[in-house]
Design a protein around this motif. Sequence first.
Motif, PDB file in Angstrom:
ATOM      1  N   ILE A 141       0.827  -1.202   0.000  1.00  0.00           N
ATOM      2  CA  ILE A 141       0.000   0.000   0.000  1.00  0.00           C
ATOM      3  C   ILE A 141       0.865   1.258   0.000  1.00  0.00           C
ATOM      4  O   ILE A 141       0.408   2.340   0.372  1.00  0.00           O
ATOM      5  CB  ILE A 141      -0.955   0.005   1.212  1.00  0.00           C
ATOM      6  N   GLY A 142       2.126   1.107  -0.442  1.00  0.00           N
ATOM      7  CA  GLY A 142       3.039   2.232  -0.521  1.00  0.00           C
ATOM      8  C   GLY A 142       2.866   3.028  -1.802  1.00  0.00           C
ATOM      9  O   GLY A 142       2.050   2.695  -2.673  1.00  0.00           O
ATOM     10  N   PRO A 143       3.668   4.082  -1.982  1.00  0.00           N
ATOM     11  CA  PRO A 143       3.485   4.983  -3.125  1.00  0.00           C
ATOM     12  C   PRO A 143       3.766   4.344  -4.471  1.00  0.00           C
ATOM     13  O   PRO A 143       3.079   4.629  -5.456  1.00  0.00           O
ATOM     14  CB  PRO A 143       4.454   6.130  -2.830  1.00  0.00           C
ATOM     15  N   VAL A 144       4.774   3.483  -4.563  1.00  0.00           N
ATOM     16  CA  VAL A 144       5.150   2.915  -5.859  1.00  0.00           C
ATOM     17  C   VAL A 144       4.063   1.967  -6.355  1.00  0.00           C
ATOM     18  O   VAL A 144       3.556   2.103  -7.488  1.00  0.00           O
ATOM     19  CB  VAL A 144       6.508   2.192  -5.759  1.00  0.00           C
ATOM     20  N   GLN A 145       3.697   0.998  -5.543  1.00  0.00           N
ATOM     21  CA  GLN A 145       2.668   0.048  -5.981  1.00  0.00           C
ATOM     22  C   GLN A 145       1.307   0.733  -6.124  1.00  0.00           C
ATOM     23  O   GLN A 145       0.495   0.362  -6.990  1.00  0.00           O
ATOM     24  CB  GLN A 145       2.568  -1.123  -5.009  1.00  0.00           C
ATOM     25  N   GLY A 146       1.043   1.744  -5.306  1.00  0.00           N
ATOM     26  CA  GLY A 146      -0.194   2.486  -5.453  1.00  0.00           C
ATOM     27  C   GLY A 146      -0.262   3.212  -6.790  1.00  0.00           C
ATOM     28  O   GLY A 146      -1.314   3.217  -7.459  1.00  0.00           O
ATOM     29  N   TRP A 163      -2.840   2.494  -9.918  1.00  0.00           N
ATOM     30  CA  TRP A 163      -3.646   3.593 -10.451  1.00  0.00           C
ATOM     31  C   TRP A 163      -3.519   3.675 -11.968  1.00  0.00           C
ATOM     32  O   TRP A 163      -4.499   3.852 -12.677  1.00  0.00           O
ATOM     33  CB  TRP A 163      -3.210   4.906  -9.810  1.00  0.00           C
ATOM     34  N   MET A 164      -2.287   3.512 -12.477  1.00  0.00           N
ATOM     35  CA  MET A 164      -2.089   3.569 -13.924  1.00  0.00           C
ATOM     36  C   MET A 164      -2.735   2.380 -14.624  1.00  0.00           C
ATOM     37  O   MET A 164      -3.205   2.499 -15.764  1.00  0.00           O
ATOM     38  CB  MET A 164      -0.588   3.621 -14.238  1.00  0.00           C
ATOM     39  N   LEU A 165      -2.783   1.223 -13.951  1.00  0.00           N
ATOM     40  CA  LEU A 165      -3.372   0.031 -14.563  1.00  0.00           C
ATOM     41  C   LEU A 165      -4.876  -0.077 -14.316  1.00  0.00           C
ATOM     42  O   LEU A 165      -5.524  -0.997 -14.833  1.00  0.00           O
ATOM     43  CB  LEU A 165      -2.678  -1.225 -14.028  1.00  0.00           C
TER      44      LEU A 165
END
Length: 554
Positions: free
Chosen positions: A116-121, A125-127
Motif C-alpha cells: 500500500i506504498g506509493p510505488v505500488q499504489g 492507479w495507472m493500470l
Amino acid sequence: MPRGLRAAGPLWRIATLLVALGVLAPVASLAWLALGADLSHWAHLLQFVLPQAALNTALLLAGVGAVVLVIGTGCAWLVSSCDFPGRRVLHWALLLPLAMPTYIVAFAYLDLLHPIGPVQGAIRWMLGYDSPRQFRLPDLRSMGGAIFVLGVVLYPYVYMTARAMFMTQPAHLMEAARTLGESRLGAFRRVALPLARPAIAVGLSLALLETLNDIGASEFLGIQTLTVAVYTTWITRSDLAGAAQIACAMLLVVIALVLLERHGRRHQRFGSAQRMRAMQPRPLHGMAAWMATIAASGPVLVGFVAPAAYLVWESIKRLQLGQGISRGLVTSLGNTIALALGVTVLAVAVGLVVAWTARSHASAPNPARWQARAATLGYALPGTVLAIGLLTPALAVDARVAGWLGLPGLPLMALGMVLVVACVIRFLAMPVGGIESGLARIPPALEQAARLLGENATGTLRRVHLPLLQPAIGASALLVFVDAMKELPATLLLRPANFDTLATWLYAEAARGTYEEGALAALAIVAAGLLPVVLLARTQFRQAPAAGHQNPHP
C-alpha cells in the motif's frame, strides 16, 4: 626505505607490535571461545543453524557479486569509452550510493515498495486496479529483494576500481584489436576486460566483504545470514559460545574472499610508457546517446536518488505535522558524534604510528613490516565477528582496571571505550593507507636534510612530515569519522546500556515500523556520508582525462 634514511626507533616498532597484537587478539579469542565450547553446541549448530545460514549467505554473496559486477563494470566502461549527454555529471554521480548505508536503503524501500506504498499504489492507479489483491509486486522481504538492495548500494566499489583502470589503459591496444577485425564488444571482452580484471577483483572483494558485514538490511528483509545468526545467537539466546562458533564459520568466508581477491590479482604487473595516449570517449548520437544516458542514470536513481528523496519527504512530513525532533534522537546524534570523534582521533594517531614505522622499514627484511600489515587486517573482519572476539579480552582487562581503581562493574564497557577500540580496529586500514600514500609523495631529500641537521626520527616526523601530511590526514580522518557514524553491527553488540547512536536508533525504529521517526536519523547519516563521496568524486574528476586530450597526465 630511501637510501640514506635511518629506521624509526625501537619505541615505534614496539608500538606497532602492540597494535598488531591488539588487532589479532579478537581472532585468537574467537578461536579459543569456539574450541572451548561443548560439543553439543557444534552438533546443534551443524544440524539446525549453520546449513540454512551458510546457504543464505552463499546465495546472497553470489547474487550481490553478479549484480555489482554487471552494474559496476558496465557503467565504468560506458562512461570511460563513450561520450553522451550527462556523462560529465554521471561519471561522479555513480559514486553517490556509497553515501547510503545498506540498512538505510532497505529501510527506505520497505516503505516505498510496500503493497500500500506509493510505488505500488501509483502502478495500480495507472493500470486501473483498486486493491493490492488485484496487483502487487514481488515481496521485497526475500532473497531477491536483499540482492537488489545490496547490489544497487555496493556496485560503486567495482565501478570505482574498474573505471580507474579503464581510464589508464593505452588507446593503441584497443585500436590494434579493432584493426585485427574485432568489434567494439569483442575488443572490450578480449582486451579491456582482462586488463581491468585485477582492479575488478579488488572492488568485488570489497563489495562482498561489506555484504558479509551487513546485518541491518538482511534482518529487515528477513534473510538469516551468518551475520544475523551471530547476532541472534548472542543477544536473543545469550549463547556466546554458539555465536563464537558461527563467527568462526564467517571467518572461513572472509578468508575465501581475501583469497579470491589475491587470485584475481595474481598476474598483476606494472609497466611504464613515455607519453602514453589514453583511450578517448567515442561520441554517441541520437537514440544510442540517450539510451546510454538512461542506462548510466538508472543505478544512481535507484541506489541514491529514490531512497534519499523518500527520507527527505518523510522528514518534511514529520516536521510539518508539528512532531518535531524527539529528545532521544538528539541524544543519539550527540552520542554518534562523540563516538565518531573518539574513533577518528585514536585511529588517525595509531595509523600515523603504523604508517611511519612501515615506511622506515619499507626495504628491509624486518618484522616491523609484517606487524604493520597485520595491523590493517581489521577491515576484513565483519563487525559481528570483531565484537564477539573482542568481548572476552575486553572483559578481562575491564575487570582488572575496575579492581585497580576500586570501581564497581565494568567501567570501560560503561564508558564505551570497548566500542571505540572495536571501531578503531575495524577502520584502521583507512588512515594507514592514506598516510602511507601521503608519505610516499614526500621527497626523501627533505628527510635527509633534516637528519643531517641533527633531527631524530620523531623530530623529523613532527617538523617535516606532519605539515606536509595534513591533506592525507584530513582525508583519512573524514573517512573514519563517517564510517564510524554508519557502523551498525559492532555498535549493536558492544554499546553501553542505554546508549544509542543514529544507526542503532534507526535500527530500533525500523524494527518497530515507525518509519517517520527513523527517517530523520537516516537522513542525518546520509548527509554525513555525502562528505567523503564528494571528496572522492572530486579527486576522480580531477584525474579523469578530458575528451579530446591526446596526452593526459594523471
